[in-house]
Design a protein around this motif. Structure first.
Motif, PDB file in Angstrom:
ATOM      1  N   ALA A 484       0.836  -1.202   0.000  1.00 17.39           N
ATOM      2  CA  ALA A 484       0.000   0.000   0.000  1.00 17.39           C
ATOM      3  C   ALA A 484       0.870   1.251   0.000  1.00 17.39           C
ATOM      4  N   ALA A 485       2.009   1.175   0.692  1.00 16.05           N
ATOM      5  CA  ALA A 485       2.914   2.328   0.713  1.00 16.05           C
ATOM      6  C   ALA A 485       3.441   2.627  -0.684  1.00 16.05           C
ATOM      7  N   CYS A 486       3.758   1.572  -1.448  1.00 20.84           N
ATOM      8  CA  CYS A 486       4.252   1.781  -2.814  1.00 20.84           C
ATOM      9  C   CYS A 486       3.193   2.471  -3.679  1.00 20.84           C
ATOM     10  N   HIS A 487       1.933   2.063  -3.514  1.00 15.60           N
ATOM     11  CA  HIS A 487       0.869   2.704  -4.291  1.00 15.60           C
ATOM     12  C   HIS A 487       0.696   4.158  -3.862  1.00 15.60           C
ATOM     13  N   GLN A 488       0.707   4.389  -2.548  1.00 10.15           N
ATOM     14  CA  GLN A 488       0.517   5.751  -2.043  1.00 10.15           C
ATOM     15  C   GLN A 488       1.667   6.666  -2.487  1.00 10.15           C
ATOM     16  N   LEU A 489       2.879   6.138  -2.495  1.00  9.36           N
ATOM     17  CA  LEU A 489       4.045   6.941  -2.866  1.00  9.36           C
ATOM     18  C   LEU A 489       4.312   6.934  -4.373  1.00  9.36           C
ATOM     19  N   LYS A 490       3.408   6.232  -5.141  1.00  9.18           N
ATOM     20  CA  LYS A 490       3.529   6.183  -6.607  1.00  9.18           C
ATOM     21  C   LYS A 490       4.903   5.644  -7.033  1.00  9.18           C
ATOM     22  N   LEU A 491       5.196   4.425  -6.571  1.00  7.98           N
ATOM     23  CA  LEU A 491       6.504   3.826  -6.829  1.00  7.98           C
ATOM     24  C   LEU A 491       6.432   2.725  -7.885  1.00  7.98           C
ATOM     25  N   TRP A 492       5.561   2.875  -8.905  1.00  9.47           N
ATOM     26  CA  TRP A 492       5.469   1.841  -9.943  1.00  9.47           C
ATOM     27  C   TRP A 492       6.795   1.618 -10.658  1.00  9.47           C
ATOM     28  N   PRO A 493       7.525   2.673 -11.041  1.00 14.07           N
ATOM     29  CA  PRO A 493       8.812   2.419 -11.721  1.00 14.07           C
ATOM     30  C   PRO A 493       9.791   1.623 -10.858  1.00 14.07           C
ATOM     31  N   GLU A 494       9.823   1.924  -9.535  1.00 14.36           N
ATOM     32  CA  GLU A 494      10.728   1.191  -8.645  1.00 14.36           C
ATOM     33  C   GLU A 494      10.306  -0.269  -8.517  1.00 14.36           C
ATOM     34  N   LEU A 495       8.976  -0.511  -8.449  1.00 16.61           N
ATOM     35  CA  LEU A 495       8.494  -1.890  -8.374  1.00 16.61           C
ATOM     36  C   LEU A 495       8.882  -2.663  -9.636  1.00 16.61           C
ATOM     37  N   GLN A 496       8.731  -2.032 -10.768  1.00 17.99           N
ATOM     38  CA  GLN A 496       9.072  -2.660 -12.050  1.00 17.99           C
ATOM     39  C   GLN A 496      10.568  -2.975 -12.101  1.00 17.99           C
ATOM     40  N   ASP A 497      11.377  -2.059 -11.594  1.00 18.74           N
ATOM     41  CA  ASP A 497      12.828  -2.241 -11.601  1.00 18.74           C
ATOM     42  C   ASP A 497      13.249  -3.359 -10.659  1.00 18.74           C
ATOM     43  N   ASN A 498      12.568  -3.475  -9.517  1.00 23.22           N
ATOM     44  CA  ASN A 498      12.944  -4.455  -8.498  1.00 23.22           C
ATOM     45  C   ASN A 498      12.185  -5.767  -8.622  1.00 23.22           C
ATOM     46  N   GLY A 499      11.483  -5.963  -9.730  1.00 22.47           N
ATOM     47  CA  GLY A 499      10.801  -7.236  -9.950  1.00 22.47           C
ATOM     48  C   GLY A 499       9.692  -7.502  -8.959  1.00 22.47           C
ATOM     49  N   GLY A 500       9.018  -6.444  -8.511  1.00 24.90           N
ATOM     50  CA  GLY A 500       7.902  -6.615  -7.591  1.00 24.90           C
ATOM     51  C   GLY A 500       8.288  -6.646  -6.131  1.00 24.90           C
ATOM     52  N   ASP A 501       9.545  -6.447  -5.825  1.00 30.18           N
ATOM     53  CA  ASP A 501       9.997  -6.437  -4.426  1.00 30.18           C
ATOM     54  C   ASP A 501       9.611  -5.092  -3.800  1.00 30.18           C
ATOM     55  N   TYR A 502       8.435  -5.073  -3.169  1.00 26.48           N
ATOM     56  CA  TYR A 502       7.921  -3.799  -2.637  1.00 26.48           C
ATOM     57  C   TYR A 502       8.698  -3.340  -1.403  1.00 26.48           C
ATOM     58  N   ILE A 503       9.432  -4.240  -0.763  1.00 28.41           N
ATOM     59  CA  ILE A 503      10.235  -3.820   0.394  1.00 28.41           C
ATOM     60  C   ILE A 503      11.410  -2.968  -0.077  1.00 28.41           C
ATOM     61  N   SER A 504      12.159  -3.480  -1.068  1.00 34.06           N
ATOM     62  CA  SER A 504      13.293  -2.717  -1.588  1.00 34.06           C
ATOM     63  C   SER A 504      12.830  -1.438  -2.274  1.00 34.06           C
ATOM     64  N   ALA A 505      11.683  -1.519  -2.960  1.00 33.02           N
ATOM     65  CA  ALA A 505      11.190  -0.347  -3.687  1.00 33.02           C
ATOM     66  C   ALA A 505      10.817   0.791  -2.752  1.00 33.02           C
ATOM     67  N   SER A 506      10.252   0.463  -1.583  1.00 35.75           N
ATOM     68  CA  SER A 506       9.755   1.510  -0.672  1.00 35.75           C
ATOM     69  C   SER A 506      10.773   1.929   0.380  1.00 35.75           C
ATOM     70  N   LEU A 507      11.836   1.157   0.542  1.00 32.30           N
ATOM     71  CA  LEU A 507      12.758   1.406   1.648  1.00 32.30           C
ATOM     72  C   LEU A 507      13.415   2.784   1.556  1.00 32.30           C
ATOM     73  N   GLY A 508      13.947   3.113   0.383  1.00 31.37           N
ATOM     74  CA  GLY A 508      14.613   4.405   0.229  1.00 31.37           C
ATOM     75  C   GLY A 508      13.687   5.585   0.472  1.00 31.37           C
ATOM     76  N   PRO A 509      12.514   5.639  -0.197  1.00 33.88           N
ATOM     77  CA  PRO A 509      11.586   6.756   0.057  1.00 33.88           C
ATOM     78  C   PRO A 509      11.125   6.851   1.505  1.00 33.88           C
ATOM     79  N   LEU A 510      10.903   5.707   2.168  1.00 36.60           N
ATOM     80  CA  LEU A 510      10.450   5.749   3.563  1.00 36.60           C
ATOM     81  C   LEU A 510      11.529   6.315   4.481  1.00 36.60           C
ATOM     82  N   THR A 511      12.765   5.874   4.305  1.00 36.21           N
ATOM     83  CA  THR A 511      13.834   6.394   5.174  1.00 36.21           C
ATOM     84  C   THR A 511      14.068   7.877   4.913  1.00 36.21           C
ATOM     85  N   THR A 512      13.977   8.297   3.654  1.00 35.86           N
ATOM     86  CA  THR A 512      14.128   9.732   3.344  1.00 35.86           C
ATOM     87  C   THR A 512      13.022  10.542   4.004  1.00 35.86           C
TER      88      THR A 512
END
Length: 1146
Positions: A484-512
């Motif tokens: 849900a965080a990936c959808h809220q933060l609009k991280l579709w490109p990161e999800l696509q790059d990480n092969g659906g790994d929503y943890i890696s995709a959201s980690l950087g934006p969340l820590t920032t």
């Protein structure tokens, strides 16, 4: 030198997690039960002590040999000291593989090579047609979406080579892993396999077929899947030997393409190789908008193509330089102790090896350096170089077709390029992880530069788990919420790059996001890396939501931690809109004293403990607002231990404010004493001498006003007495202070005369305070009690020369000599050492606001274990102070929670037998003086107490531990701390809640021989118990304190008075243990010699009975009578006496 074939003699390994625990001599074998009552536990005090080496005169003055001179010269040039060289050499021996094991591993690798090449091929089929796979074998890959073009068939690998650190000779134990690269034949691959995960799916199918055949081979005891460095796109196959060698080695198989198969220009960080239309299942956009780049996806392909070239580079650099190999091994240990090297995005041993190669190429490291110098050079580079801002490159080429560093900085947070100039070695490392590495490197360099004797131990032998390294931690669970965080933060490109790994995709934006919100409160934010999973070949690969918990560690900044205001821009500034969007509903307009109208966020927090938890409010608000993560998915661990310091009705404060109020009244009374008129001598100093005045009283006093109906009144003395028909009144402890009077020739020079003059001053003080300030006073020969605003202060008049006069001993010839006496030492401790210590610790609290909470939790725990009588208040305060003054390898604690964990660690691991605990208050001791203190300690060890604590004012005698603890009590505390620490850490790291946090505070009662249960009615501090009673007795205090004309009952604690009687009557037979903070049980432990027959003496029959043995009369303890005496002596207080006779026999 290129990649070597399997079994070649150049070896090294990447290892698993290793924690090298510091040893504590004397804790005994784990699990060993306390010794029987029949056996004595006494031992020679000199046993196991470090002793100076004694050499003969010939050995002492023997000329050094050439070999010894060369070694000394090497040590001076390459190492900091001879001791450090020995420590480094011993550590390297410990972590290196023995030659015998290397031979066994080589033999196993040869067998693996033969087995792999014999695996049969398969016919060609579509990638989506996987019916050819044997039943029960699962593909170790999340095939989402499932439909993909391309075909696959299995052929044996074109080449099998050993890569990684086993080949390089930089492996460290205990978990040895050998990486083998399996070069897939070109016939399997196609040009367009880069697109849409085709290459990765072929790689996974290749492993699945291998796994099926190798699992049937009796050579292997275990065949399992795992992920390469935690990357779910790159599974690997783990092979372990069968039988007794199962733990010897783990062989990890990595399928890879031929190094020149894929065109490098298609794998640049700006290129896309995962089409959005395929990944999202949508038709291509009509506007012709290009697909977003997939830098991480491209990097993972490049990593497989570069395995051989990287090994070749490292072989060339490390091959003939043993010092570099030693340095890499030491750096791997350093990373492992800090939990930085494992999981996706960890700062792995491979990365540190490549960094050494970079520093060699830039001539910052020379191949002749020692391992210690390599360690220092790399740490210095890490501490001073921010790769998130200025990346580095091993590439020497000036080819204009290569991407620039700026291109990599746009795609990755951390940049370190390999020799090709196309592969970012730190692609998976987050900015938070690198900043944590930088932080640790800075701390380590400070430690090395300090040249402390225990620097090696602190740097390389002390584990730093997250719960002990960070002030607060928070767990995000369940991990599926990050979708849900990936959808809220609009991280579709990161999800696509990480092969659906929503943890890696959201980690950087969340820590920032959190770093921006916490701002000045935060020194460092770090995140955990989920452990690399393993699973059986007949199971589906674990899903992202099953990879544990995401844990964030917050290292707080004490200076900004307690502010309740986030100040934003002025209302008419363009930044105000951004501020409002960031903080949402928490942002509001406020007018300030300077007339400015600004956006601001105000956090409601009245007490210090609430202010410490403002980061909790910040985190939950921002995650809910920006990432759609509700507060029930955030488990924040920062204040669970605060409940142990809170009263029954006071849940909003941990007592710092009450302590500050008491200190304010102390300051008022001090000013009154300074301004008194009519004293024969003026006041030269007023000093505090009580734990309240150094912020370390576990439960701070509150203003009291006794209810007169609860007491009997002594009108002539304006005092109260407890009534027998009422519960025990509230415990009121006077706050001690010392009033020094100026020196004068009028003071007498005899001890008794000085005591009488002091008594006269005590009376005069009471009279003047009563006359000039209207205070209620009660004077005695030794002190004056003063009631001020509900607090009772005990003033003791002191004369500076009195301790010296008490030391004077006159010989028969009339000569006067000075000799310490118990009375002079006690007086000097109470009037000189104690005020100085109180003042120093009061200052420490001003520097480190968490000191109060840490010291009070430490004392609360020690007393809850029934061991409080063995340790003075001051000794425990000093142990807590050491955590702030000498926090290495950590930073000073900013929360009571982490400070208490480190207290347990220090108590359980410090070598009390062979080292003094030096607490350098006000930084008065130089490094040379500390060395001298340690030397004199070893020389005088047998004359010193069991526990030695040294301060600048007490450099030799350890005054605060002269009266205890005994060796047995200290040993028991060490054992209890060692057991409590892992239990508490496990509770706090549990993402679903700590459970009962009071577990480690409850004492183990099964070790006691007799338990004396007390009535709660007569326990004045019953409400302070670890398990607070739901209701307790009225203690004779009015709810609203006001002025009182009667002095309350002071220091009246029936259990303590009862204990004193027990020790006086039966101290030769038993030890008595009690928790003064509301304990309901007194533990009794028979002394080991209690049951040994004693010769009959008429004067020693108390508590004994006369028995005839072998025709002689001997004395044995009369247990039944003693137990009956326990009950009789405590009549009205003792509820029951429980004899655990199964533990002992007469």
């Amino acid at each position: 030198m290129g990649p070597a074939p399997t079994g070649q003699q150049l070896r090294g390994a990447t290892g698993g997690p290793e924690v090298i625990e510091p040893s504590f001599e004397g804790t005994g074998k784990k699990g060993k039960k306390p010794s029987s009552r029949k056996r004595g536990v006494t031992e020679s005090q000199a046993e196991n002590l470090l002793q100076p080496v004694k050499l003969s005169k010939a050995e002492l003055y023997k000329e050094p040999t050439n070999e010894e001179l060369n070694r000394l010269r090497e040590t001076e040039i390459l190492f900091h000291s001879s001791l450090l060289r020995l420590q480094v050499e011993e550590l390297l021996k410990e972590v290196r593989l023995s030659e015998k094991k290397k031979d066994r591993i080589d033999a196993f690798l040869l067998e693996v090579n033969h087995r792999i090449k014999r695996v049969p091929s398969t016919p060609e089929s579509e990638l989506t047609d996987q019916a050819w796979l044997p039943a029960g074998i699962r593909v170790p890959f999340h095939q989402v979406p499932y439909t993909v073009k391309g075909s696959f068939h299995f052929l044996p690998p074109a080449q099998v080579t050993v890569v990684g650190s086993y080949l390089l000779g930089t492996c460290i134990r205990p978990d040895i892993t050998v990486d083998m690269a399996l070069t897939m034949p070109r016939e399997i691959l196609q040009d367009k396999d880069l697109l849409n995960q085709r290459y990765f799916r072929k790689r996974a199918l290749y492993l699945a077929h291998l796994a099926h055949h190798l699992a049937q081979d009796p050579l292997f005891g275990s065949v399992r899947f795992s992920y390469t460095n935690g990357c779910h796109m790159k599974p690997s196959l783990l092979l372990r030997p069968h039988g007794k060698d199962e733990r010897l080695v783990t062989v990890r198989l990595h399928p890879c393409p031929p190094s020149d198969f894929f065109r490098p220009c298609r794998l640049l960080p700006t290129k896309n190789n995962v089409r959005s239309a395929w990944y999202r299942g949508q038709s291509p956009p009509e506007d012709g908008k290009p697909d977003p780049p997939t830098p991480h996806y491209n990097t993972w392909v490049l990593q497989d193509t570069a395995l051989g070239s990287h090994v070749q580079l490292l072989s060339n650099v490390l091959g003939s330089a043993p010092g570099l190999k030693d340095g890499v091994a030491l750096l791997k240990v350093w990373l492992r102790q800090r939990e930085l090297d494992k999981g996706l995005g960890g700062f792995s041993g491979f990365l540190i090896s490549m960094l050494v190669a970079f520093l060699v190429s830039t001539r910052k490291i020379h191949t002749t350096m020692s391992g210690y110098q390599v360690l220092r050079s790399v740490l210095q580079f890490l501490a001073t170089t921010d790769l998130t801002v200025n990346g580095i490159s091993l590439c020497l080429s000036s080819d204009p077709s290569l991407p620039a560093l700026a291109d990599f900085h746009q795609a990755f947070p951390v940049v370190f390029l390999d020799p090709s100039g196309r592969l970012n070695l730190c692609a998976d490392v987050t900015a938070s992880t690198y900043h944590q590495v930088q932080h640790e490197a800075r701390l380590s360099m400070t430690l090395l530069d300090s040249k402390t004797d225990d620097g090696f131990q602190l740097l390389l032998m002390t584990p730093k788990p997250m719960i002990r390294a960070f002030d607060h931690v928070l767990h995000l669970r369940p991990l599926s919420r990050l979708q849900a965080a990936c959808h809220q933060l609009k991280l579709w490109p990161e999800l696509q790059d990480n092969g659906g790994d929503y943890i890696s995709a959201s980690l950087g934006p969340l820590t920032t996001l959190l770093e921006k919100g916490l701002g000045s409160r935060l020194q460092l934010l770090a995140h955990s890396r989920p452990p690399v999973p393993e699973w059986d070949i007949n199971q589906d690969p674990p899903k992202h939501k099953d990879s544990g918990t995401l844990t964030l560690g917050l290292l707080l900044q004490p200076e900004g931690l307690t502010t309740v205001l986030e100040l934003g821009p002025e209302a008419d500034q363009p930044e105000a809109v951004e501020f409002r969007q960031f903080w949402g509903s928490r942002s509001e307009l406020r007018r300030f004293q300077d007339g400015a109208i600004r956006e601001a966020v105000v956090w409601e927090a009245a007490s210090l403990c609430q202010k410490r938890l403002i980061p909790h409010k910040v985190v939950t608000h921002l995650l809910a607002l920006h990432a759609d993560i509700p507060d029930n998915c955030v488990h924040y661990v920062g204040g669970f231990l605060d409940a142990l310091l809170q009263g029954l009705k006071e849940t909003s404060s941990t007592g710092e404010e009450a302590l500050a109020v008491a200190i304010c009244y102390y300051d008022d009374l001090s000013r009154m004493l300074w301004g008194l008129e009519g004293l024969p001598l003026t006041v030269s100093a007023v000093q505090g001498a009580h734990p309240v005045l150094r912020y370390t009283e576990v439960f701070p006093p509150t203003p009291v006003q006794p209810a007169c109906s609860f007491y009997e009144q002594l009108r002539e003395r304006a005092s109260l007495l407890p009534r027998l028909d009422k519960p025990c009144p509230a415990y009121v402890e006077p706050i001690s202070m010392v009033c020094h009077l100026e020196g004068s020739g009028q003071w007498p020079q005899e001890a008794e005369a000085i005591r009488r003059v002091r008594a006269a001053f005590q009376l005069r003080l009471a009279e003047l305070l009563r006359q000039q300030h209207g205070l209620l006073c009660r004077a005695t020969a030794t002190h004056t009690d003063v009631l001020k605003d509900g607090f009772v202060f005990r003033i003791r008049v002191a004369y500076q020369r009195e301790p010296q006069i008490l030391k004077e001993v006159r010989s028969p010839q009339g000569m006067i000599s000075l000799r310490d006496t118990p009375e002079s030492l006690r007086l000097e401790r109470d009037t000189r050492h104690l005020p100085l210590l109180t003042s120093a610790l009061h200052g420490l609290q001003q520097q480190h606001p968490a000191f109060s909470g840490v010291a009070r939790l430490a004392k609360r725990w020690v007393r809850a274990q029934l061991l409080g009588e063995g340790f003075s208040d001051e000794s425990l305060d000093l142990v807590a102070a050491a955590l702030f003054l000498h926090p290495e390898p950590f930073t000073p604690p900013s929360s009571p929670q982490v400070g208490f964990l480190r207290f347990l660690s220090l108590v359980s691991t410090f070598d009390w037998k062979n080292n003094p605990l030096i607490v350098n208050l006000n930084n008065e001791l130089t490094a040379e003086e500390q060395v001298e203190i340690r030397s004199s300690f070893l020389a005088a060890r047998t004359r010193l107490p069991v526990m030695v604590i040294i301060t600048p004012q007490d450099r030799k005698s350890s005054v605060w531990t002269q009266d205890g603890p005994s060796a047995q009590i200290l040993q028991q505390l060490v054992i209890l701390a060692a057991k409590a620490l892992p239990v508490l850490e496990k509770q706090l790291m549990d993402p679903w809640g700590p459970g009962d946090i009071r577990t480690v505070f409850r004492p183990p009662l099964d070790m006691y021989d007799v338990l004396i249960h007390l009535y709660a009615r007569h326990i004045p501090r019953h409400r302070q118990a670890v398990d607070s009673p739901a209701a307790s007795f009225c203690r004779g205090l009015l709810n609203k304190p006001g002025p009182s004309s009667l002095m309350p009952v002071l220091g009246y604690d029936p259990p303590q008075l009862y204990l004193a009687q027990l020790r006086a009557a039966f101290g030769d037979l038993a030890l008595f243990f009690y928790d003064q903070h509301g304990g309901e049980v007194i533990g009794v432990l028979w002394k080991p010699t209690s049951f040994q027959p004693q010769p009959f003496k008429a004067s020693s029959t108390k508590g004994h009975m006369v028995v005839s043995q072998s025709g002689e009369l001997v004395l044995l303890p009369n247990i039944e009578a003693i137990l009956e005496d326990f009950a009789v002596m405590g009549e009205g207080l003792v509820q029951a006496v429980e004899a655990r006779s199964e533990r002992w026999t007469v």
